[in-house]
Enzyme design. Structure first.
Site, PDB file in Angstrom:
ATOM      1  N   LYS A  20      48.259  40.063  46.614  1.00 24.14           N
ATOM      2  CA  LYS A  20      48.013  38.622  46.802  1.00 24.14           C
ATOM      3  C   LYS A  20      48.957  37.775  45.940  1.00 24.14           C
ATOM      4  CE  LYS A  20      43.643  38.605  45.565  1.00 24.14           C
ATOM      5  NZ  LYS A  20      43.449  40.020  45.168  1.00 24.14           N
ATOM      6  N   ARG A  95      35.950  33.859  46.357  1.00 19.42           N
ATOM      7  CA  ARG A  95      35.682  35.283  46.157  1.00 19.42           C
ATOM      8  C   ARG A  95      34.233  35.629  46.463  1.00 19.42           C
ATOM      9  NH1 ARG A  95      39.834  36.713  42.202  1.00 19.42           N
ATOM     10  NH2 ARG A  95      39.749  38.877  41.566  1.00 19.42           N
ATOM     11  N   ARG A 144      51.354  48.064  37.941  1.00 22.04           N
ATOM     12  CA  ARG A 144      51.598  46.618  37.883  1.00 22.04           C
ATOM     13  C   ARG A 144      51.997  46.143  36.486  1.00 22.04           C
ATOM     14  NH1 ARG A 144      47.393  42.864  40.855  1.00 22.04           N
ATOM     15  NH2 ARG A 144      45.909  43.419  39.229  1.00 22.04           N
ATOM     16  N   ARG A 177      48.111  43.883  32.364  1.00 27.00           N
ATOM     17  CA  ARG A 177      46.876  43.113  32.181  1.00 27.00           C
ATOM     18  C   ARG A 177      45.770  43.981  31.588  1.00 27.00           C
ATOM     19  NH1 ARG A 177      45.677  40.045  37.714  1.00 27.00           N
ATOM     20  NH2 ARG A 177      43.590  40.679  37.119  1.00 27.00           N
ATOM     21  N   ARG A 188      36.009  46.128  39.252  1.00 30.73           N
ATOM     22  CA  ARG A 188      36.596  45.029  40.036  1.00 30.73           C
ATOM     23  C   ARG A 188      36.551  45.368  41.530  1.00 30.73           C
ATOM     24  NH1 ARG A 188      42.228  44.425  37.542  1.00 30.73           N
ATOM     25  NH2 ARG A 188      42.492  42.767  39.063  1.00 30.73           N
TER      26      ARG A 188
HETATM   27  P1  AMP Z   1      42.389  38.160  39.456  1.00 25.49           P
HETATM   28  O1  AMP Z   1      43.566  37.854  38.601  1.00 25.49           O
HETATM   29  O2  AMP Z   1      42.321  37.297  40.682  1.00 25.49           O
HETATM   30  O3  AMP Z   1      42.254  39.623  39.770  1.00 25.49           O
HETATM   31  O4  AMP Z   1      41.088  37.762  38.597  1.00 25.49           O
HETATM   32  C1  AMP Z   1      40.815  38.371  37.345  1.00 25.49           C
HETATM   33  C2  AMP Z   1      39.352  38.166  36.991  1.00 25.49           C
HETATM   34  O5  AMP Z   1      39.053  36.764  36.904  1.00 25.49           O
HETATM   35  C3  AMP Z   1      38.366  38.703  38.021  1.00 25.49           C
HETATM   36  O6  AMP Z   1      38.101  40.083  37.844  1.00 25.49           O
HETATM   37  C4  AMP Z   1      37.135  37.829  37.746  1.00 25.49           C
HETATM   38  O7  AMP Z   1      36.453  38.251  36.588  1.00 25.49           O
HETATM   39  C5  AMP Z   1      37.765  36.486  37.444  1.00 25.49           C
HETATM   40  N1  AMP Z   1      37.939  35.650  38.660  1.00 25.49           N
HETATM   41  C6  AMP Z   1      39.113  35.253  39.227  1.00 25.49           C
HETATM   42  N2  AMP Z   1      38.896  34.493  40.303  1.00 25.49           N
HETATM   43  C7  AMP Z   1      37.541  34.387  40.435  1.00 25.49           C
HETATM   44  C8  AMP Z   1      36.685  33.737  41.362  1.00 25.49           C
HETATM   45  N3  AMP Z   1      37.178  33.035  42.403  1.00 25.49           N
HETATM   46  N4  AMP Z   1      35.343  33.857  41.182  1.00 25.49           N
HETATM   47  C9  AMP Z   1      34.820  34.553  40.153  1.00 25.49           C
HETATM   48  N5  AMP Z   1      35.585  35.208  39.240  1.00 25.49           N
HETATM   49  C10 AMP Z   1      36.930  35.127  39.374  1.00 25.49           C
END
Ligand code: AMP
Length: 235
Positions: A20, A95, A144, A177, A188
């Site tokens: 993404k 999400r 990554r 990360r 996740r």
């Molecule tokens: P990402 O970088 O999109 O994988 O997001 C990393 C972490 O941020 C996720 O595992 C969630 O804990 C939190 N997070 C990101 N976007 C959302 C969202 N739209 N709703 C809830 N938690 C989020």
């Protein structure tokens, strides 16, 4: 070069590691609209130790989702910034079904109150689902690396930087990360299946979903995503 036409909202849907972030950056650059990554916004809050960041940090460390209301408050302000006036690309948001329902309401309200150009910028979203085989996600996430300065994403297996461990653009040392650790990734993926996958039905039943095979070279995924953006009817 970025063009100036109204693009409208675009959502990228997919499991962690589906690509993404990489696709969102390419789309943002090509169409001249901002990439809004709720993960990046939350990580920025964590780094700045804001009240939101302090609450979110512990939750993100487990791989669970941050509560809807905290995310929605953060997103509302961001979507109203001036750079969203021709559209925006959402990466990692919505999400959950309540987040998707909130977004539909938000866009509807914006359409009611704005002129024709702004109405188009807040049209119902095009949703692009990047589908990747679950077995491959771990490898994609384990490889990554990202640049702490410009956010560019690499993969040591599929998309390595020119010089190992160094960003091609910024020359910064690439980082991994903290939530890309195997135990956190498992959580996740569970959160994705339980809370995010229902969005496939939510958007599918509204005729807004385009499925793209994310297991192809980046350029081919990009070509199909661009075609969806150009051709999907937003009405
Ligand atoms: P990402 O970088 O999109 O994988 O997001 C990393 C972490 O941020 C996720 O595992 C969630 O804990 C939190 N997070 C990101 N976007 C959302 C969202 N739209 N709703 C809830 N938690 C989020």
């Amino acid at each position: 070069m970025a063009n100036e036409r109204i693009v409208g909202p675009i959502i990228l849907l997919g499991a962690p590691g589906a690509g993404k972030g990489t696709q969102a950056k390419l789309i943002a650059k090509t169409f001249g609209i901002p990439q809004i990554s709720t993960g990046d916004l939350l990580r920025d809050n964590v780094a700045r130790q804001t009240p939101l960041g302090i609450k979110a940090k512990a939750i993100m460390g487990t791989g669970a989702l941050v509560p809807d209301q905290l995310v929605l408050d953060m997103v509302t302000g961001r979507l109203r910034e001036a750079d969203c006036e021709r559209g925006f690309i959402l990466d990692g948001f919505p999400r959950t079904v309540p987040q998707a329902e909130w977004l539909d309401k938000f866009l509807e309200t914006e359409r009611e109150s704005k002129d024709a150009a702004c109405k188009a910028a807040c049209a119902p979203p095009v949703v692009i689902q990047l589908q990747v085989d679950y077995a491959k996600l771990f490898e994609r996430i384990a490889g990554r690396r990202s640049c702490p300065s410009c956010g560019r994403i690499y993969n040591v297996y599929f998309q390595p930087p020119k010089v190992e461990g160094t960003c091609d653009v910024e020359g910064a040392t690439l980082i991994c990360r903290p939530d890309d650790r195997e135990d956190v990734v498992k959580e996740r993926l569970k959160a994705y299946e339980a809370q995010t996958l229902p969005l496939v039905d939510y958007y599918g039943s509204r005729g807004r979903l385009v499925v793209v095979d994310g297991d192809q070279p980046v350029e081919e995924v990009m070509r199909q995503a661009f075609s969806a953006i150009e051709h999907v009817n937003r009405l």
